[in-house]
Design a protein around this motif. Structure first.
Motif, PDB file in Angstrom:
ATOM      1  N   ARG A  41      34.934  50.368  50.898  1.00  0.00           N
ATOM      2  CA  ARG A  41      34.264  49.180  51.445  1.00  0.00           C
ATOM      3  C   ARG A  41      34.244  48.052  50.417  1.00  0.00           C
TER       4      ARG A  41
ATOM      5  N   THR B 254      29.251  45.227  56.304  1.00  0.00           N
ATOM      6  CA  THR B 254      28.543  46.473  56.621  1.00  0.00           C
ATOM      7  C   THR B 254      27.301  46.681  55.767  1.00  0.00           C
ATOM      8  N   ASP B 255      27.168  45.925  54.653  1.00  0.00           N
ATOM      9  CA  ASP B 255      25.957  46.029  53.827  1.00  0.00           C
ATOM     10  C   ASP B 255      24.711  45.590  54.591  1.00  0.00           C
TER      11      ASP B 255
ATOM     12  N   TYR C 204      24.059  46.623  57.479  1.00  0.00           N
ATOM     13  CA  TYR C 204      23.726  47.761  58.331  1.00  0.00           C
ATOM     14  C   TYR C 204      23.364  49.007  57.531  1.00  0.00           C
ATOM     15  N   VAL C 205      24.030  49.183  56.388  1.00  0.00           N
ATOM     16  CA  VAL C 205      23.856  50.406  55.601  1.00  0.00           C
ATOM     17  C   VAL C 205      23.843  50.079  54.109  1.00  0.00           C
ATOM     18  N   HIS C 206      23.395  51.036  53.311  1.00  0.00           N
ATOM     19  CA  HIS C 206      23.382  50.922  51.855  1.00  0.00           C
ATOM     20  C   HIS C 206      24.818  50.748  51.339  1.00  0.00           C
TER      21      HIS C 206
ATOM     22  N   TYR D 296      27.091  53.796  51.205  1.00  0.00           N
ATOM     23  CA  TYR D 296      27.348  54.543  52.440  1.00  0.00           C
ATOM     24  C   TYR D 296      28.855  54.662  52.680  1.00  0.00           C
ATOM     25  N   PRO D 297      29.353  55.853  53.023  1.00  0.00           N
ATOM     26  CA  PRO D 297      30.797  56.012  53.203  1.00  0.00           C
ATOM     27  C   PRO D 297      31.293  55.462  54.535  1.00  0.00           C
TER      28      PRO D 297
ATOM     29  N   SER E  40      36.846  49.475  57.530  1.00  0.00           N
ATOM     30  CA  SER E  40      35.509  49.937  57.140  1.00  0.00           C
ATOM     31  C   SER E  40      34.420  49.517  58.115  1.00  0.00           C
TER      32      SER E  40
ATOM     33  N   VAL F 249      32.122  52.402  59.917  1.00  0.00           N
ATOM     34  CA  VAL F 249      30.669  52.409  59.694  1.00  0.00           C
ATOM     35  C   VAL F 249      29.915  52.145  60.990  1.00  0.00           C
TER      36      VAL F 249
ATOM     37  N   LEU G 146      27.785  54.837  63.183  1.00  0.00           N
ATOM     38  CA  LEU G 146      26.343  54.692  63.375  1.00  0.00           C
ATOM     39  C   LEU G 146      25.957  54.792  64.849  1.00  0.00           C
TER      40      LEU G 146
END
Length: 179
Positions: free
Chosen positions: A76, A81-82, A84-86, A89-90, A158, A162, A166
């Motif tokens: 990433r 996507t940050d 939405y997720v840490h 996160y893969p 990515s 992600v 989710l």
């Protein structure tokens, strides 16, 4: 074909293929456009399988122009996507989709590779491309990714992995190598 629509850079075609309803949709370029399209698709569908069929640049010397690359995960390098997720996160595709894409490549007898893709937030500096007029902060990016074993570099996988993950959907990517 049952439906054809186009709005801005997004074109959609829906129809029946071998008895199954299938839609093909462009996302435009980049993680931000991909996020918009995915968010809207997820609002109107359940249990979808989402396959990115696109283009990428190869990072490994054994991958030739015209070869296919089935992504087994994404680095990433984008920040969409940050939200939405840490950041740690893969970004991983659904295993069934990866296996199906690999099986299709074998069945069709096409030259293909399996491996990680890196998803950049843009085309020029975010991929380390030297330019005449603008500075490039990470000019050795492609070489570093090559050394790390990353197979390809592109701009959409990515967020697909992600966001679809989710939502409990099945994402995957297969790209043709153009450079």
């Amino acid at each position: 074909v049952e439906l054809e629509r186009s709005n801005r850079e997004i074109a959609t075609v829906t129809g029946i293929f071998r008895g199954m309803q299938v839609s093909a949709m462009s996302t435009g370029m980049g993680p931000d456009n991909t996020e918009i399209v995915l968010a809207e698709i997820m609002e109107i569908t359940d249990q979808a399988t989402l396959v990115r069929v696109g283009s990428s640049g190869a990072l490994q010397p054994e991958i030739a122009g015209g070869d296919l690359i089935v992504s087994t995960g994404a680095v990433r390098l984008e920040n969409t996507t940050d939200f939405y997720v840490h950041p740690g996160y893969p970004a991983i595709p659904h295993r069934d989709v990866v296996w199906a894409l690999e099986a299709a490549c074998r069945e069709l007898g096409v030259r293909y590779h399996m491996g990680l893709t890196a998803t950049a937030s843009g085309f020029y500096a975010p991929q380390g491309r030297a330019m005449r007029t603008l500075p490039v902060r990470y000019p050795d990016l492609a070489e570093e990714l090559r050394w790390e074993g990353v197979a390809s570099l592109e701009m959409e996988s990515s967020p697909l992995f992600v966001l679809a993950g989710l939502a409990g959907l099945r994402p995957g990517t297969v790209c043709t190598c153009y450079a």
